[in-house]
Design a protein around this motif. Structure first.
Motif, PDB file in Angstrom:
ATOM      1  N   ASN A 134     -57.242 -48.320  31.728  1.00 28.41           N
ATOM      2  CA  ASN A 134     -58.468 -48.303  32.253  1.00 28.41           C
ATOM      3  C   ASN A 134     -59.543 -47.400  31.316  1.00 28.41           C
ATOM      4  OD1 ASN A 134     -61.084 -47.830  33.607  1.00 28.41           O
ATOM      5  ND2 ASN A 134     -60.354 -46.128  34.924  1.00 28.41           N
ATOM      6  N   GLY A 135     -60.202 -48.030  30.302  1.00 29.77           N
ATOM      7  CA  GLY A 135     -60.951 -47.200  29.437  1.00 29.77           C
ATOM      8  C   GLY A 135     -60.044 -46.459  28.682  1.00 29.77           C
ATOM      9  N   GLN A 136     -59.995 -44.775  28.804  1.00 32.20           N
ATOM     10  CA  GLN A 136     -59.404 -44.091  27.794  1.00 32.20           C
ATOM     11  C   GLN A 136     -57.907 -43.756  28.411  1.00 32.20           C
ATOM     12  OE1 GLN A 136     -62.166 -41.092  27.848  1.00 32.20           O
ATOM     13  NE2 GLN A 136     -60.876 -39.742  29.491  1.00 32.20           N
ATOM     14  N   PHE A 137     -57.686 -44.185  29.759  1.00 28.69           N
ATOM     15  CA  PHE A 137     -56.523 -44.037  30.398  1.00 28.69           C
ATOM     16  C   PHE A 137     -55.396 -45.120  30.285  1.00 28.69           C
ATOM     17  CE2 PHE A 137     -59.585 -41.523  32.705  1.00 28.69           C
ATOM     18  CZ  PHE A 137     -58.873 -40.205  32.785  1.00 28.69           C
ATOM     19  N   LEU A 138     -54.294 -44.596  30.133  1.00 26.20           N
ATOM     20  CA  LEU A 138     -53.247 -45.678  30.068  1.00 26.20           C
ATOM     21  C   LEU A 138     -52.041 -45.081  31.074  1.00 26.20           C
ATOM     22  CD1 LEU A 138     -52.289 -47.105  26.711  1.00 26.20           C
ATOM     23  CD2 LEU A 138     -53.436 -48.331  28.422  1.00 26.20           C
ATOM     24  N   SER A 139     -51.631 -46.072  31.919  1.00 25.11           N
ATOM     25  CA  SER A 139     -50.311 -45.719  32.651  1.00 25.11           C
ATOM     26  C   SER A 139     -49.140 -46.640  32.106  1.00 25.11           C
ATOM     27  CB  SER A 139     -50.557 -45.793  34.271  1.00 25.11           C
ATOM     28  OG  SER A 139     -49.160 -45.627  34.979  1.00 25.11           O
ATOM     29  N   LEU A 140     -48.197 -45.920  31.698  1.00 25.01           N
ATOM     30  CA  LEU A 140     -46.909 -46.840  31.140  1.00 25.01           C
ATOM     31  C   LEU A 140     -45.856 -46.706  32.036  1.00 25.01           C
ATOM     32  CD1 LEU A 140     -48.736 -45.189  28.729  1.00 25.01           C
ATOM     33  CD2 LEU A 140     -47.583 -47.389  27.449  1.00 25.01           C
ATOM     34  N   SER A 141     -44.824 -47.660  32.127  1.00 25.71           N
ATOM     35  CA  SER A 141     -43.475 -47.544  32.686  1.00 25.71           C
ATOM     36  C   SER A 141     -42.436 -48.615  32.046  1.00 25.71           C
ATOM     37  CB  SER A 141     -43.668 -47.524  34.353  1.00 25.71           C
ATOM     38  OG  SER A 141     -44.073 -48.959  34.623  1.00 25.71           O
ATOM     39  N   ALA A 142     -41.370 -47.982  32.105  1.00 26.40           N
ATOM     40  CA  ALA A 142     -40.062 -48.866  31.540  1.00 26.40           C
ATOM     41  C   ALA A 142     -38.817 -48.203  32.046  1.00 26.40           C
ATOM     42  CB  ALA A 142     -40.395 -48.758  29.827  1.00 26.40           C
ATOM     43  N   SER A 143     -38.043 -49.372  31.851  1.00 22.47           N
ATOM     44  CA  SER A 143     -36.673 -48.899  32.552  1.00 22.47           C
ATOM     45  C   SER A 143     -35.484 -49.284  31.399  1.00 22.47           C
ATOM     46  CB  SER A 143     -36.382 -49.335  33.914  1.00 22.47           C
ATOM     47  OG  SER A 143     -37.355 -49.307  34.810  1.00 22.47           O
ATOM     48  N   ILE A 144     -34.230 -48.751  31.620  1.00 19.77           N
ATOM     49  CA  ILE A 144     -33.215 -49.100  30.779  1.00 19.77           C
ATOM     50  C   ILE A 144     -32.090 -49.651  31.857  1.00 19.77           C
ATOM     51  CG2 ILE A 144     -31.339 -48.469  29.610  1.00 19.77           C
ATOM     52  CD1 ILE A 144     -32.993 -46.320  28.225  1.00 19.77           C
ATOM     53  N   PHE A 145     -31.854 -50.824  31.736  1.00 19.81           N
ATOM     54  CA  PHE A 145     -30.563 -51.618  32.612  1.00 19.81           C
ATOM     55  C   PHE A 145     -29.454 -51.729  31.834  1.00 19.81           C
ATOM     56  CE2 PHE A 145     -34.774 -52.833  33.956  1.00 19.81           C
ATOM     57  CZ  PHE A 145     -35.055 -52.773  35.196  1.00 19.81           C
ATOM     58  N   HIS A 146     -28.108 -51.717  32.567  1.00 19.61           N
ATOM     59  CA  HIS A 146     -27.087 -51.934  31.787  1.00 19.61           C
ATOM     60  C   HIS A 146     -26.160 -52.625  32.606  1.00 19.61           C
ATOM     61  CE1 HIS A 146     -24.941 -48.508  33.725  1.00 19.61           C
ATOM     62  NE2 HIS A 146     -26.346 -48.282  34.008  1.00 19.61           N
ATOM     63  N   GLU A 147     -24.877 -53.025  32.089  1.00 17.31           N
ATOM     64  CA  GLU A 147     -24.058 -53.906  32.988  1.00 17.31           C
ATOM     65  C   GLU A 147     -22.855 -53.088  32.932  1.00 17.31           C
ATOM     66  OE1 GLU A 147     -23.350 -57.736  31.189  1.00 17.31           O
ATOM     67  OE2 GLU A 147     -25.274 -58.597  31.920  1.00 17.31           O
ATOM     68  N   ASN A 148     -22.349 -52.387  31.940  1.00 17.60           N
ATOM     69  CA  ASN A 148     -21.162 -51.583  31.994  1.00 17.60           C
ATOM     70  C   ASN A 148     -21.402 -50.288  31.620  1.00 17.60           C
ATOM     71  OD1 ASN A 148     -19.676 -54.090  32.297  1.00 17.60           O
ATOM     72  ND2 ASN A 148     -20.181 -54.504  30.228  1.00 17.60           N
ATOM     73  N   ASP A 149     -20.597 -49.504  31.719  1.00 18.99           N
ATOM     74  CA  ASP A 149     -20.445 -47.866  31.270  1.00 18.99           C
ATOM     75  C   ASP A 149     -20.757 -48.165  29.809  1.00 18.99           C
ATOM     76  OD1 ASP A 149     -19.979 -47.145  33.929  1.00 18.99           O
ATOM     77  OD2 ASP A 149     -17.895 -46.913  33.513  1.00 18.99           O
ATOM     78  N   LEU A 150     -21.772 -47.119  29.387  1.00 17.24           N
ATOM     79  CA  LEU A 150     -22.294 -47.191  28.134  1.00 17.24           C
ATOM     80  C   LEU A 150     -21.583 -45.711  27.558  1.00 17.24           C
ATOM     81  CD1 LEU A 150     -26.297 -48.063  28.416  1.00 17.24           C
ATOM     82  CD2 LEU A 150     -24.256 -49.460  27.970  1.00 17.24           C
ATOM     83  N   SER A 151     -21.353 -45.723  26.269  1.00 20.54           N
ATOM     84  CA  SER A 151     -21.061 -44.890  25.584  1.00 20.54           C
ATOM     85  C   SER A 151     -22.102 -43.851  25.218  1.00 20.54           C
ATOM     86  CB  SER A 151     -20.421 -45.291  24.143  1.00 20.54           C
ATOM     87  OG  SER A 151     -21.295 -45.821  23.396  1.00 20.54           O
ATOM     88  N   ASP A 152     -22.030 -42.410  24.662  1.00 18.90           N
ATOM     89  CA  ASP A 152     -23.111 -41.594  24.186  1.00 18.90           C
ATOM     90  C   ASP A 152     -23.905 -42.344  23.304  1.00 18.90           C
ATOM     91  OD1 ASP A 152     -21.963 -39.967  25.967  1.00 18.90           O
ATOM     92  OD2 ASP A 152     -21.181 -38.528  24.534  1.00 18.90           O
ATOM     93  N   GLU A 153     -23.405 -43.034  22.309  1.00 20.66           N
ATOM     94  CA  GLU A 153     -24.157 -43.597  21.050  1.00 20.66           C
ATOM     95  C   GLU A 153     -25.027 -44.663  21.711  1.00 20.66           C
ATOM     96  OE1 GLU A 153     -21.013 -43.069  21.081  1.00 20.66           O
ATOM     97  OE2 GLU A 153     -20.634 -41.584  19.495  1.00 20.66           O
ATOM     98  N   GLU A 154     -24.396 -45.406  22.802  1.00 22.78           N
ATOM     99  CA  GLU A 154     -25.163 -46.701  23.340  1.00 22.78           C
ATOM    100  C   GLU A 154     -26.570 -46.038  23.955  1.00 22.78           C
ATOM    101  OE1 GLU A 154     -21.798 -50.314  23.729  1.00 22.78           O
ATOM    102  OE2 GLU A 154     -21.926 -48.452  25.208  1.00 22.78           O
ATOM    103  N   ILE A 155     -26.242 -44.858  24.868  1.00 23.07           N
ATOM    104  CA  ILE A 155     -27.266 -44.499  25.719  1.00 23.07           C
ATOM    105  C   ILE A 155     -28.533 -43.848  24.538  1.00 23.07           C
ATOM    106  CG2 ILE A 155     -27.965 -42.325  27.191  1.00 23.07           C
ATOM    107  CD1 ILE A 155     -25.182 -42.646  28.310  1.00 23.07           C
ATOM    108  N   VAL A 156     -27.990 -43.302  23.710  1.00 21.92           N
ATOM    109  CA  VAL A 156     -29.074 -42.769  22.795  1.00 21.92           C
ATOM    110  C   VAL A 156     -29.705 -43.886  22.182  1.00 21.92           C
ATOM    111  CG1 VAL A 156     -29.583 -41.554  20.539  1.00 21.92           C
ATOM    112  CG2 VAL A 156     -27.784 -40.633  22.240  1.00 21.92           C
ATOM    113  N   ASP A 157     -28.926 -44.837  21.630  1.00 19.66           N
ATOM    114  CA  ASP A 157     -29.672 -46.009  21.091  1.00 19.66           C
ATOM    115  C   ASP A 157     -30.547 -46.823  22.119  1.00 19.66           C
ATOM    116  OD1 ASP A 157     -29.937 -48.191  18.911  1.00 19.66           O
ATOM    117  OD2 ASP A 157     -29.101 -49.392  20.325  1.00 19.66           O
TER     118      ASP A 157
END
Length: 673
Positions: free
Chosen positions: A304-327
């Motif tokens: 809306n003009g100068q305003f932005l509202s943004l959203s996003a999610s991270i989905f996963h199937e299996n447990d993630l390693s630390d490196e995968e979470i950072v990535d």
């Protein structure tokens, strides 16, 4: 991580503030292991935005007076970057401090830097910048202290400092050489008459410390000369002859350990029994056949003009390693950055961020990516952990991210204090305590840290709620606001029996908030550092009048009570969105375009977050069938809807009626003219 027992190099100018902050470091369990000083190229005073250079003749005696190594460097730079937020410039005098501390690190092991900043954001920000680049902690225990109380403490704690420069109405060359104790009544009088800074934070005077409890020897002035700049009473004392004198043995370990308490505006709250709020099993009715599994992170944008509202999610199937979470976090943030750029915004325009985590065990990995995304002047942030309530046949949700961006960055100001002090918890990380956008104040989530220790101590939950609320008040005070001007408040707790305790702590301070529709208490799984209470508030400046502005923000809450009839999810969500739409459409005073960010908290029950996301999309389509809907005068854009499952929801104004869903909205509107 606790910030106790650190090895500290103290920045010294010879003044009272740098010496007294060293005393505070010792009192808080740290060890002073070295002294650092920057001196002018020529003898006498030089013009510097950063450093006190008058009195440099006596600095060399500090090493023997304290029995510590002294490291010195000549100032070769000048004040090149004078904007409030420092940007590295090799020709700036700030870089001399960087090189000095970097050189000290080659020969001495230390963790933190002590400085005597009281009120100067300019100096504090630059010291914090250097500390961040060298991976050091900034210790500024005098920051935002009441100057009258501070001067009284210095005198009472045997800081023997004398005036060596006068540069203010009411201060004359005849005052040079007089002690703080002698000058205190006069300094208080000048404050009353002319609003002068009692501790000289406005440049009214400079001091040189001759003795304090952590000195093993005291300094004595044998000969001095008054040097006048002009006829306007600006003068300084040239210290021509100094010597050290023995003093009775001073055991620095015996310095009083009691915390110097600042003015505490939080009143004692009477004992409140921790009563559980009645919880009822919540069974939602919804059609899973309409659900579609999301397999990749995507960014939803409402513009809306100068305003932005943004959203996003991270989905996963299996447990993630630390490196995968950072990535995965880096990829999400990269997507956010691309979305911002595609709408001609950038990350410096982001005002407020909400992070909803699946588990706090992932926080370190997620934060390591986040810290590289937002650097200078970062947005305020709220971070909590909630059970996304996913079923075994659904992909797991690691993280939900949403933010608000405003392109008018010229009206944006961030308060990002990274130094440890008594004032409020430091933000050793990528978020600001508060961001001002226009005249609205977005305060970061505050938990019950003891600021000087950066730890949460076990005890009564009411004390934790009171302390965390005090941090909110401290932040608002600096930003020229208070609780009476709060527009929106969400209190996150980890148990329902904390609802009423936290509410009474808040309402004892600001009773008018009781019936406010924007006051909401939410039970989630976990808070940072195992806190039990976290306050999130949006306020406004006290000076904000009733005048109509071209661009503004509003805050709305709509809620759905539980009842005997079946809870049809799409009907509940749609009713909440219709309430928002209808209220916005009633805003018909002129041509406006309206959009919003809407966070829908719902009691999870048998509905997962993925289920709710899909129900939310159906409800949005039913409520906002077109890209914009309106009544001829007001055009309303569909909100950016974020669904968050929680354990329980409560509002003081309807405490006997359990809630199952609340739509919490931040509304942006602007004139089309």
């Amino acid at each position: 991580m606790s910030k106790q027992g650190m090895r500290v190099v103290a920045l010294i100018s010879g003044g009272k503030d740098s010496c007294y902050n060293m005393m505070e470091c010792v009192k808080n369990g740290h060890q002073i292991v070295g002294l650092a000083n920057l001196r002018p190229e020529v003898q006498g005073e030089m013009d510097s935005f950063m450093y006190q250079t008058v009195g440099q003749e006596g600095i060399s005696l500090y090493a023997e007076a304290m029995g510590l190594p002294l490291f010195r460097r000549t100032i070769t730079g000048s004040s090149r970057c004078t904007e409030m937020n420092y940007k590295q410039n090799d020709e700036d005098e700030v870089e001399d401090l960087y090189h000095l501390l970097a050189e000290i690190k080659q020969s001495l092991e230390f963790d933190a830097v002590s400085s005597g900043a009281i009120l100067s954001n300019y100096q504090r920000i630059r010291v914090e910048n250097i500390c961040a680049r060298l991976q050091l902690v900034s210790l500024a225990y005098l920051w935002r202290r009441d100057q009258g109380e501070l001067l009284e403490e210095m005198v009472n704690n045997h800081v023997h400092a004398v005036l060596i420069k006068t540069a203010s109405l009411g201060l004359k060359p005849s005052h040079l050489g007089k002690s703080l104790q002698q000058m205190k009544p006069h300094l208080i009088k000048l404050n009353e008459l002319y609003d002068c800074h009692i501790c000289g934070e406005g440049g009214e005077y400079e001091t040189f410390t001759l003795d304090c409890p952590i000195f093993k020897k005291k300094i004595s002035i044998q000969k001095s000369l008054i040097v006048s700049h002009s006829d306007d009473d600006v003068a300084y004392l040239n210290l021509q002859e100094l010597c050290l004198e023995d003093k009775p043995f001073a055991d620095t370990e015996k310095i009083a350990k009691e915390q110097l308490e600042k003015d505490n505006s939080i009143e004692v709250v009477e004992h409140v029994e921790e009563q559980e709020v009645t919880e009822q099993p919540v069974e939602w009715i919804f059609d899973r056949k309409k659900s579609n599994h999301v397999t990749t992170s995507s960014v939803n944008v409402s513009e809306n003009g100068q305003f932005l509202s943004l959203s996003a999610s991270i989905f996963h199937e299996n447990d993630l390693s630390d490196e995968e979470i950072v990535d995965a976090t880096n990829k999400l943030l990269h997507s956010i950055s691309n979305a911002l750029e595609s709408h001609e915004h950038d990350r410096s325009n982001v005002t407020y961020v909400h992070l909803y985590l699946q588990s706090m065990k992932h926080f370190t990995c997620i934060n390591s990516a986040y810290i590289n995304f937002f650097t200078t002047s970062p947005p305020a942030r709220v971070c909590v952990c909630t059970d996304f309530n996913q079923r075994e046949d659904e992909m797991g949700i690691l993280l939900k991210f949403d933010c608000i961006s405003n392109k008018e960055s010229s009206k944006r100001e961030a308060m990002h204090v990274q130094s440890i002090s008594y004032w409020a918890p430091s933000n050793i990380g990528p978020y600001s305590q508060c961001v001002r956008q226009d005249k609205m104040l977005c305060v970061a989530g505050q938990i019950g840290f003891i600021p000087e220790k950066m730890t949460i101590e076990a005890g009564e939950v009411r004390d934790e709620a009171r302390l965390s609320l005090q941090h909110v008040q401290s932040v608002l005070d600096v930003m020229k606001s208070n609780l009476a001007h709060v527009e929106s408040c969400v209190c996150y707790v980890t148990r329902t029996n904390y609802f009423k305790v936290a509410a009474q702590v808040l309402l004892s301070q600001e009773p008018t908030l009781r019936d406010a529709g924007e006051l909401l208490f939410v039970q989630i799984s976990t808070l940072p550092r195992n806190a039990r209470v976290e306050w999130q508030m949006i306020s406004k400046e006290q000076s904000l009048g009733d005048e109509e502005e071209d661009i503004s923000m509003e805050f709305h809450s709509f809620y759905h009570e539980s009842c005997d009839k079946d809870l049809v999810a799409v009907e509940v969500f749609t009713s909440l969105l219709e309430s928002l739409r209808d209220k916005l459409l009633r805003r018909s005073s002129g041509d406006h375009v309206i959009s919003s960010q809407a966070r829908l908290f719902f009691v999870g029950g048998n509905m997962s977050c993925t289920d709710a996301d899909n129900v939310g999309r159906l409800a949005l389509k039913a409520t906002f069938p077109d890209e914009q809907c309106g009544n001829g005068k007001v055009a309303v854009s569909p909100p950016n809807l974020i669904t968050i499952p929680v354990k329980s929801i409560w509002k003081p104004c309807c405490e006997q009626r359990p809630l199952v869903a609340v739509l919490k909205c931040i509304v942006n509107y602007r004139s089309q003219n």
